[in-house]
Design a protein around this motif. Structure first.
Motif, PDB file in Angstrom:
ATOM      1  N   GLY A  38       0.818  -1.212   0.000  1.00  0.00           N
ATOM      2  CA  GLY A  38       0.000   0.000   0.000  1.00  0.00           C
ATOM      3  C   GLY A  38       0.845   1.251   0.000  1.00  0.00           C
ATOM      4  N   CYS A  39       2.016   1.203   0.637  1.00  0.00           N
ATOM      5  CA  CYS A  39       2.951   2.324   0.621  1.00  0.00           C
ATOM      6  C   CYS A  39       3.483   2.532  -0.794  1.00  0.00           C
ATOM      7  CB  CYS A  39       4.088   2.062   1.605  1.00  0.00           C
ATOM      8  SG  CYS A  39       5.381   3.322   1.641  1.00  0.00           S
ATOM      9  N   SER A  40       3.930   1.449  -1.426  1.00  0.00           N
ATOM     10  CA  SER A  40       4.422   1.542  -2.800  1.00  0.00           C
ATOM     11  C   SER A  40       3.345   2.057  -3.743  1.00  0.00           C
ATOM     12  CB  SER A  40       4.906   0.170  -3.278  1.00  0.00           C
ATOM     13  OG  SER A  40       5.846  -0.376  -2.398  1.00  0.00           O
ATOM     14  N   PHE A  41       2.137   1.541  -3.567  1.00  0.00           N
ATOM     15  CA  PHE A  41       1.018   1.932  -4.417  1.00  0.00           C
ATOM     16  C   PHE A  41       0.720   3.420  -4.258  1.00  0.00           C
ATOM     17  CE2 PHE A  41      -3.763   1.680  -5.177  1.00  0.00           C
ATOM     18  CZ  PHE A  41      -3.640   1.577  -6.555  1.00  0.00           C
ATOM     19  N   ALA A  42       0.739   3.901  -3.020  1.00  0.00           N
ATOM     20  CA  ALA A  42       0.475   5.319  -2.765  1.00  0.00           C
ATOM     21  C   ALA A  42       1.526   6.206  -3.416  1.00  0.00           C
ATOM     22  CB  ALA A  42       0.434   5.581  -1.259  1.00  0.00           C
ATOM     23  N   LEU A  43       2.777   5.778  -3.390  1.00  0.00           N
ATOM     24  CA  LEU A  43       3.875   6.580  -3.927  1.00  0.00           C
ATOM     25  C   LEU A  43       4.015   6.444  -5.438  1.00  0.00           C
ATOM     26  CD1 LEU A  43       6.541   5.914  -1.151  1.00  0.00           C
ATOM     27  CD2 LEU A  43       5.059   7.911  -1.407  1.00  0.00           C
ATOM     28  N   SER A  44       3.182   5.617  -6.052  1.00  0.00           N
ATOM     29  CA  SER A  44       3.233   5.434  -7.502  1.00  0.00           C
ATOM     30  C   SER A  44       2.504   6.535  -8.253  1.00  0.00           C
ATOM     31  CB  SER A  44       2.636   4.068  -7.879  1.00  0.00           C
ATOM     32  OG  SER A  44       3.432   3.020  -7.375  1.00  0.00           O
ATOM     33  N   GLY A  45       1.826   7.416  -7.544  1.00  0.00           N
ATOM     34  CA  GLY A  45       1.176   8.544  -8.197  1.00  0.00           C
ATOM     35  C   GLY A  45       2.193   9.592  -8.621  1.00  0.00           C
ATOM     36  N   ASP A  46       1.843  10.368  -9.619  1.00  0.00           N
ATOM     37  CA  ASP A  46       2.695  11.500  -9.998  1.00  0.00           C
ATOM     38  C   ASP A  46       2.652  12.565  -8.916  1.00  0.00           C
ATOM     39  OD1 ASP A  46       3.286  10.422 -12.653  1.00  0.00           O
ATOM     40  OD2 ASP A  46       1.183  10.846 -13.087  1.00  0.00           O
ATOM     41  N   PHE A  47       1.513  12.684  -8.267  1.00  0.00           N
ATOM     42  CA  PHE A  47       1.328  13.591  -7.136  1.00  0.00           C
ATOM     43  C   PHE A  47       0.694  12.800  -6.003  1.00  0.00           C
ATOM     44  CE2 PHE A  47       1.303  16.285 -10.865  1.00  0.00           C
ATOM     45  CZ  PHE A  47       2.051  17.389 -10.490  1.00  0.00           C
ATOM     46  N   THR A  48       1.399  12.696  -4.876  1.00  0.00           N
ATOM     47  CA  THR A  48       0.853  12.030  -3.705  1.00  0.00           C
ATOM     48  C   THR A  48       0.528  13.078  -2.651  1.00  0.00           C
ATOM     49  OG1 THR A  48       2.134  10.017  -4.133  1.00  0.00           O
ATOM     50  CG2 THR A  48       1.272  10.326  -1.905  1.00  0.00           C
ATOM     51  N   ASP A 106       8.231  16.713   4.197  1.00  0.00           N
ATOM     52  CA  ASP A 106       9.505  17.370   4.485  1.00  0.00           C
ATOM     53  C   ASP A 106      10.649  16.676   3.757  1.00  0.00           C
ATOM     54  OD1 ASP A 106      11.114  19.311   6.085  1.00  0.00           O
ATOM     55  OD2 ASP A 106      11.929  17.474   6.951  1.00  0.00           O
ATOM     56  N   TRP A 107      10.583  15.359   3.648  1.00  0.00           N
ATOM     57  CA  TRP A 107      11.612  14.600   2.943  1.00  0.00           C
ATOM     58  C   TRP A 107      11.524  14.748   1.421  1.00  0.00           C
ATOM     59  CZ3 TRP A 107      11.907   9.026   5.433  1.00  0.00           C
ATOM     60  CH2 TRP A 107      12.530   9.130   6.685  1.00  0.00           C
ATOM     61  N   GLY A 108      10.401  15.223   0.917  1.00  0.00           N
ATOM     62  CA  GLY A 108      10.186  15.259  -0.521  1.00  0.00           C
ATOM     63  C   GLY A 108       9.684  13.935  -1.063  1.00  0.00           C
ATOM     64  N   MET A 109       9.200  13.076  -0.183  1.00  0.00           N
ATOM     65  CA  MET A 109       8.681  11.771  -0.605  1.00  0.00           C
ATOM     66  C   MET A 109       7.304  11.903  -1.233  1.00  0.00           C
ATOM     67  SD  MET A 109       8.681   8.262   1.635  1.00  0.00           S
ATOM     68  CE  MET A 109       7.193   8.497   2.609  1.00  0.00           C
ATOM     69  N   ILE A 110       6.537  12.912  -0.815  1.00  0.00           N
ATOM     70  CA  ILE A 110       5.208  13.155  -1.358  1.00  0.00           C
ATOM     71  C   ILE A 110       5.077  14.617  -1.771  1.00  0.00           C
ATOM     72  CG2 ILE A 110       4.197  11.324   0.049  1.00  0.00           C
ATOM     73  CD1 ILE A 110       3.015  13.516   1.858  1.00  0.00           C
ATOM     74  N   TYR A 111       4.031  14.913  -2.499  1.00  0.00           N
ATOM     75  CA  TYR A 111       3.797  16.273  -2.997  1.00  0.00           C
ATOM     76  C   TYR A 111       3.468  17.231  -1.865  1.00  0.00           C
ATOM     77  CZ  TYR A 111       1.292  20.005  -5.505  1.00  0.00           C
ATOM     78  OH  TYR A 111       0.841  21.219  -5.977  1.00  0.00           O
ATOM     79  N   LYS A 112       2.517  16.841  -0.998  1.00  0.00           N
ATOM     80  CA  LYS A 112       2.172  17.714   0.130  1.00  0.00           C
ATOM     81  C   LYS A 112       1.361  16.966   1.172  1.00  0.00           C
ATOM     82  CE  LYS A 112      -0.338  21.076  -1.674  1.00  0.00           C
ATOM     83  NZ  LYS A 112      -1.375  22.133  -1.848  1.00  0.00           N
ATOM     84  N   SER A 113       1.341  17.538   2.365  1.00  0.00           N
ATOM     85  CA  SER A 113       0.513  17.068   3.478  1.00  0.00           C
ATOM     86  C   SER A 113      -0.544  18.124   3.757  1.00  0.00           C
ATOM     87  CB  SER A 113       1.389  16.836   4.714  1.00  0.00           C
ATOM     88  OG  SER A 113       0.605  16.600   5.865  1.00  0.00           O
ATOM     89  N   VAL A 114      -1.801  17.699   3.922  1.00  0.00           N
ATOM     90  CA  VAL A 114      -2.899  18.638   4.128  1.00  0.00           C
ATOM     91  C   VAL A 114      -3.757  18.163   5.296  1.00  0.00           C
ATOM     92  CG1 VAL A 114      -2.941  19.271   1.682  1.00  0.00           C
ATOM     93  CG2 VAL A 114      -4.456  17.458   2.509  1.00  0.00           C
ATOM     94  N   GLU A 115      -4.616  19.035   5.775  1.00  0.00           N
ATOM     95  CA  GLU A 115      -5.559  18.640   6.823  1.00  0.00           C
ATOM     96  C   GLU A 115      -6.457  17.520   6.297  1.00  0.00           C
ATOM     97  OE1 GLU A 115      -5.446  19.647   9.865  1.00  0.00           O
ATOM     98  OE2 GLU A 115      -3.880  21.156   9.517  1.00  0.00           O
ATOM     99  N   ASP A 116      -6.784  16.572   7.175  1.00  0.00           N
ATOM    100  CA  ASP A 116      -7.599  15.433   6.760  1.00  0.00           C
ATOM    101  C   ASP A 116      -8.892  15.873   6.071  1.00  0.00           C
ATOM    102  OD1 ASP A 116      -5.713  13.739   7.805  1.00  0.00           O
ATOM    103  OD2 ASP A 116      -6.818  13.302   9.644  1.00  0.00           O
ATOM    104  N   ALA A 117      -9.535  16.894   6.616  1.00  0.00           N
ATOM    105  CA  ALA A 117     -10.819  17.341   6.082  1.00  0.00           C
ATOM    106  C   ALA A 117     -10.690  17.916   4.673  1.00  0.00           C
ATOM    107  CB  ALA A 117     -11.440  18.381   7.011  1.00  0.00           C
ATOM    108  N   ASP A 118      -9.466  18.328   4.311  1.00  0.00           N
ATOM    109  CA  ASP A 118      -9.254  18.958   3.004  1.00  0.00           C
ATOM    110  C   ASP A 118      -8.687  17.997   1.966  1.00  0.00           C
ATOM    111  OD1 ASP A 118     -10.052  21.384   4.121  1.00  0.00           O
ATOM    112  OD2 ASP A 118      -8.009  21.899   4.721  1.00  0.00           O
TER     113      ASP A 118
END
Length: 281
Positions: A119-129, A182-194
């Motif tokens: 599931g981690c690999s699958f999540a990171l397979s997006g162009d934007f996570t 912060d590591w640059g592993m994903i595009y961004k972190s947002v509030e759950d509701a957003d």
């Protein structure tokens, strides 16, 4: 338009954005081989549906808590242990992940809750996570005496470098959404509701973009990770031929000249063809 239905996922289409929702919320969307097969089949339908971007998320409290081989005969039948895992990867998970990597449209993953194992690999397979604040990423294989799979041995060193990839793989520690950003592993972190609102807005923006250029860009960038500089330069030249002959490129030029907003349609131009050898190829 009637969309195909599946046992383990939901497929929806709106505004040229296809949405695949992993749909085993009672199991935190753990992924049996049958789910990998459903995802692959859904991906095969996207061109005929006119999808120009793909959004992937999970139903309920989790994105995907990892593979689920328990009780699934398709994972290898009477074969047990390492052979069973190998058969499941080669026969189900790996073909799905390759199909996702080879899509001609951009992919956004919206990570809610845990993204562990495959599931981690699958999540990171997006162009934007994009991940909600409560999400986390976990390579838990070491905790049960296994090795990472789902392409994470390829993905993680390229996203965050070898030391951090080894930290995730060998220590089996959870990486929060904020830390992943912060590591640059994903595009961004947002509030759950957003999360879904932001992810859908991004997917819609991409769907309204120059589809042929975006798909070609996606392929050149990923291929370039394993090619030399000269090969990538040639791939860019060929890609420019393809994108430059699209109706979107013509629209972009006309909109610039007329000082108006572009209206990309994701269509090929009248001269789209395979470039011949020699001049211009």
């Amino acid at each position: 338009m009637t969309l195909p239905t599946f046992d383990t996922i939901k497929l929806e289409l709106a505004d040229h954005v296809a949405t695949i929702t992993l749909n085993r919320p009672d199991r935190l969307n753990s992924m049996p081989p049958a789910m990998a097969d459903d995802i692959r089949e859904a991906l095969d339908h996207l061109p005929s549906l006119g999808a120009r971007a793909l959004l992937i998320t999970g139903e309920g409290r989790g994105f995907c808590s990892g593979a689920d081989l328990a009780g699934d005969r398709s994972a290898g039948g009477a074969v047990s242990g390492g052979a069973r895992s190998r058969n499941a990867l080669r026969g189900h998970y790996n073909p799905m992940l390759l199909a996702l990597a080879n899509l001609d449209i951009p992919v956004v993953t919206a990570v809610n809750g845990p993204a562990a194992g495959v599931g981690c690999s699958f999540a990171l397979s997006g162009d934007f996570t994009i991940a909600g604040k409560s999400a986390y990423f976990l390579q838990a294989f070491v905790n049960i005496g296994l090795v990472p799979d789902g392409g994470s041995s390829w993905l993680l060193p390229r996203l965050i470098g070898v030391p951090r990839a080894l930290q995730m793989m060998m220590l089996g520690e959870k990486i929060s959404a904020d830390q992943a950003a912060d590591w640059g592993m994903i595009y961004k972190s947002v509030e759950d509701a957003d999360l879904i609102t932001e992810a859908r807005a991004l997917a819609t923006r991409l769907a309204n973009g120059p589809t042929i250029a975006l798909g070609t860009m996606r392929k050149i960038l990923r291929d370039g990770l394993t090619q030399d500089f000269a090969t990538t330069l040639d791939a860019e030249a060929k890609g420019q031929f393809i994108a430059g002959n699209s109706a979107d490129a013509m629209e972009g030029i006309m909109a610039f000249q007329q000082k108006r907003k572009t209206e990309f349609k994701g269509k090929e131009g009248p001269e789209m063809r395979t470039p011949a050898r020699g001049r211009g190829s």
